[in-house]
Design a protein around this motif. Structure first.
Motif, mmCIF file in Angstrom:
data_model
loop_
_atom_site.group_PDB
_atom_site.id
_atom_site.type_symbol
_atom_site.label_atom_id
_atom_site.label_comp_id
_atom_site.label_asym_id
_atom_site.label_seq_id
_atom_site.Cartn_x
_atom_site.Cartn_y
_atom_site.Cartn_z
ATOM 1 N N GLN A 41 0.941 -1.233 0.100
ATOM 2 C CA GLN A 41 0.197 0.081 0.190
ATOM 3 C C GLN A 41 0.892 1.281 0.041
ATOM 4 O O GLN A 41 0.466 2.440 -0.414
ATOM 5 C CB GLN A 41 -0.995 -0.220 1.308
ATOM 6 N N SER A 43 3.983 1.486 -1.718
ATOM 7 C CA SER A 43 4.317 1.585 -3.135
ATOM 8 C C SER A 43 4.942 0.244 -3.534
ATOM 9 O O SER A 43 5.165 -0.708 -2.966
ATOM 10 C CB SER A 43 5.660 2.712 -3.100
ATOM 11 N N SER A 44 5.003 -0.029 -5.031
ATOM 12 C CA SER A 44 5.444 -1.170 -5.537
ATOM 13 C C SER A 44 6.962 -1.385 -5.160
ATOM 14 O O SER A 44 7.096 -2.478 -5.124
ATOM 15 C CB SER A 44 5.201 -1.272 -7.030
ATOM 16 N N ALA A 345 -6.259 -7.714 -5.081
ATOM 17 C CA ALA A 345 -6.374 -6.179 -4.562
ATOM 18 C C ALA A 345 -5.923 -6.058 -2.975
ATOM 19 O O ALA A 345 -5.853 -4.850 -2.746
ATOM 20 C CB ALA A 345 -7.951 -6.017 -4.782
ATOM 21 N N SER A 348 -2.088 -4.332 -3.551
ATOM 22 C CA SER A 348 -1.756 -3.296 -4.411
ATOM 23 C C SER A 348 -3.194 -2.481 -4.881
ATOM 24 O O SER A 348 -4.028 -3.214 -4.986
ATOM 25 C CB SER A 348 -0.828 -3.873 -5.565
ATOM 26 N N LYS A 349 -2.478 -1.251 -4.879
ATOM 27 C CA LYS A 349 -3.875 -0.170 -5.645
ATOM 28 C C LYS A 349 -3.540 -0.257 -7.123
ATOM 29 O O LYS A 349 -4.337 0.424 -7.830
ATOM 30 C CB LYS A 349 -3.689 1.085 -4.834
ATOM 31 N N GLU A 350 -2.339 -0.632 -7.502
ATOM 32 C CA GLU A 350 -2.050 -0.642 -9.007
ATOM 33 C C GLU A 350 -2.683 -1.651 -10.020
ATOM 34 O O GLU A 350 -2.375 -2.845 -9.418
ATOM 35 C CB GLU A 350 -0.531 -0.609 -9.281
ATOM 36 N N GLN A 351 -3.491 -1.181 -10.797
ATOM 37 C CA GLN A 351 -4.382 -2.388 -11.755
ATOM 38 C C GLN A 351 -3.316 -3.256 -12.262
ATOM 39 O O GLN A 351 -3.630 -4.382 -12.327
ATOM 40 C CB GLN A 351 -5.172 -1.527 -12.440
ATOM 41 N N ILE A 354 -2.409 -6.046 -9.669
ATOM 42 C CA ILE A 354 -3.599 -6.905 -9.476
ATOM 43 C C ILE A 354 -4.004 -7.576 -10.755
ATOM 44 O O ILE A 354 -4.284 -9.137 -10.348
ATOM 45 C CB ILE A 354 -4.756 -5.944 -9.325
#
Length: 453
Positions: A41, A43-44, A345, A348-351, A354
């Motif tokens: 959450q 960052s990647s 999900a 990560s928030k990055e699609q 996901i």
């Protein structure tokens, strides 16, 4: 624990021992789960750094911890044989051994960490996070290993509910510490993924302090006088422990390190792939806590019955455990297939992460079935004090079959990163087949035992 006389009584005692272990394992692993999820959450890059650090720490901690959990069958056999006066001395020697192993690990890690990380093709920021995460974890190694001994002692006596309560008390502490150190709350700096290491290290101290306090105050353990005196270290006692513990630790290390090796080989792919792979692998590892809990419960119960020379009862527990384990695998595989998008999900928030993680989770489904057989059988064999052959089968299955197969598929076929997962599935399945044969051999030897056993 007590002797049982019917299948119904055995099922009840199995569930009574198993359920707290399952809750404890899920809660204990949840520390790693929340490290990964909460770092993702941030960052990647934080997710990737914790992934690399975690995949260096996990096989090391579980492998060396595997040496220490040999205390469970040792105490189990003594308890079953009604030799309770010997238990305290064995546990104290285990605690000394835990401190020695902790010191050696910290020393070796200090000397080799930079070299190990430098061999990976990682972004500079990922290297910084991974290194900081591991340095923070190092401060928590001594209490973590001490807790392994204390937990093995408690569980071997059948008091698995106590370790469940201890672990559940520690979990919210870990989540709170993650929150303030990862995201920089309560006036603290924003540490990102490194904060996850700080939080976990501090949680290990809390876990051990709670365990020691419980053993000191709980009336059930007073007869063992665990901290009543501190005997001198005994190489003979250490040798007995290590003779059983080293094969157990090596078997666990070979199994867990193969997953870490795959993650490290993923460093040749981009950060997106590393993050998605780690998300799926982290959740698959959490599901693995189910067959692992069956394994630990079976070690306790089979060890207790073998120590009492009730070998028919030991076989019955083996069949009960395997039946329950495979049934749970069917259920978890079905649920994972249905909710794989929601699971991805969480990390990560990055699609893009996901979407890719969902594909990895499809492969993770196939882990469940082989793990549901192989892992409980490992626990059963430990209850019989049969530890050398499982080490050999792990070496063969994971390092001579799974890794080469996965590397070949990942580098020469269209599967790419997914090829590593196909290799893992192949190795786990082979190991399950080998362990089934070994269990049949061990139990066939018991057929010649007099019928009253």
């Amino acid at each position: 624990m007590e002797q049982t006389h019917s299948i119904r009584q055995k099922v009840y005692q199995f569930i009574r021992i198993l359920f707290p272990i399952l809750i404890s394992q899920v809660a204990l692993f949840s520390m790693t789960f929340f490290d990964t999820m909460m770092s993702g959450q941030a960052s990647s890059l934080d997710l990737a750094g914790v992934a690399i650090g975690g995949n260096l720490w996990m096989p090391t901690s579980t492998g060396l911890g595997g040496i220490l959990i040999a205390i469970t069958p040792i105490v189990g056999h003594l308890s079953g044989a009604q030799r309770k006066s010997e238990i305290s001395g064995k546990v104290m020697q285990g605690l000394y051994l835990a401190l020695v192993i902790s010191g050696l690990l910290i020393l070796i890690g200090t000397l080799s960490l930079d070299w190990i990380i430098s061999q990976m093709n990682l972004e500079v920021q990922v290297v910084y996070i991974a290194r900081g995460y591991l340095m923070a974890i190092a401060f928590g190694i001594p209490p973590y290993f001490i807790y392994q001994i204390l937990r093995g002692f408690i569980d071997a006596l059948g008091k698995t509910r106590i370790t469940m309560v201890i672990t559940l008390l520690s979990l919210p502490i870990n989540i709170f510490l993650n929150y303030i150190f990862i995201f920089g709350k309560l006036g603290l700096p924003h540490f990102g993924g490194i904060g996850a290491g700080i939080a976990t290290s501090l949680t290990y101290y809390c876990l051990t302090i709670i365990a020691i306090f419980t053993l000191h105050r709980h009336p059930y353990f007073s007869e063992y006088k665990l901290f009543g005196h501190f005997p001198p270290s005994s190489w003979q006692a250490w040798r007995e422990h290590l003779t059983m513990g080293i094969p157990i630790g090596l078997s666990i290390f070979l199994e867990t390190s193969i997953f870490s090796a795959v993650t490290l080989l993923m460093s040749s792919f981009n950060t997106l792939t590393i993050a998605a792979h780690q998300s799926a692998m982290n959740f698959a590892s959490m599901i693995y806590m189910v067959p692992l809990s069956f394994s630990m419960a079976l070690t306790i119960l089979v060890g207790f019955e073998v120590g009492a020379r009730r070998l028919r009862d030991a076989r019955h527990y083996s069949f009960i455990g395997l039946g329950f384990s495979f049934s749970m695998a069917v259920l978890t595989a079905f649920l994972l297939f249905l909710f794989r998008e929601q699971v991805a999900a969480l990390y990560s928030k990055e699609q893009d992460v996901i979407q890719l993680a969902q594909h990895f989770l499809i492969y993770a489904i196939f882990f469940q079935f082989s793990d549901s057989i192989a892992t409980p059988i490992q626990g059963i064999l430990r209850g019989y004090k049969d530890v050398n052959v499982p080490f050999i089968t792990a070496l063969l299955s994971y390092w001579l079959v799974a890794l080469p197969t996965g590397y070949f598929l990942a580098t020469t076929t269209f599967l790419g990163a997914f090829g590593f997962w196909v290799g893992l599935i192949t190795g786990i399945t082979l190991n399950a087949c080998c362990l089934v044969l070994r269990l049949k051999f061990i139990q066939a030897k018991q057929v010649k035992v007099p019928s009253n056993l």
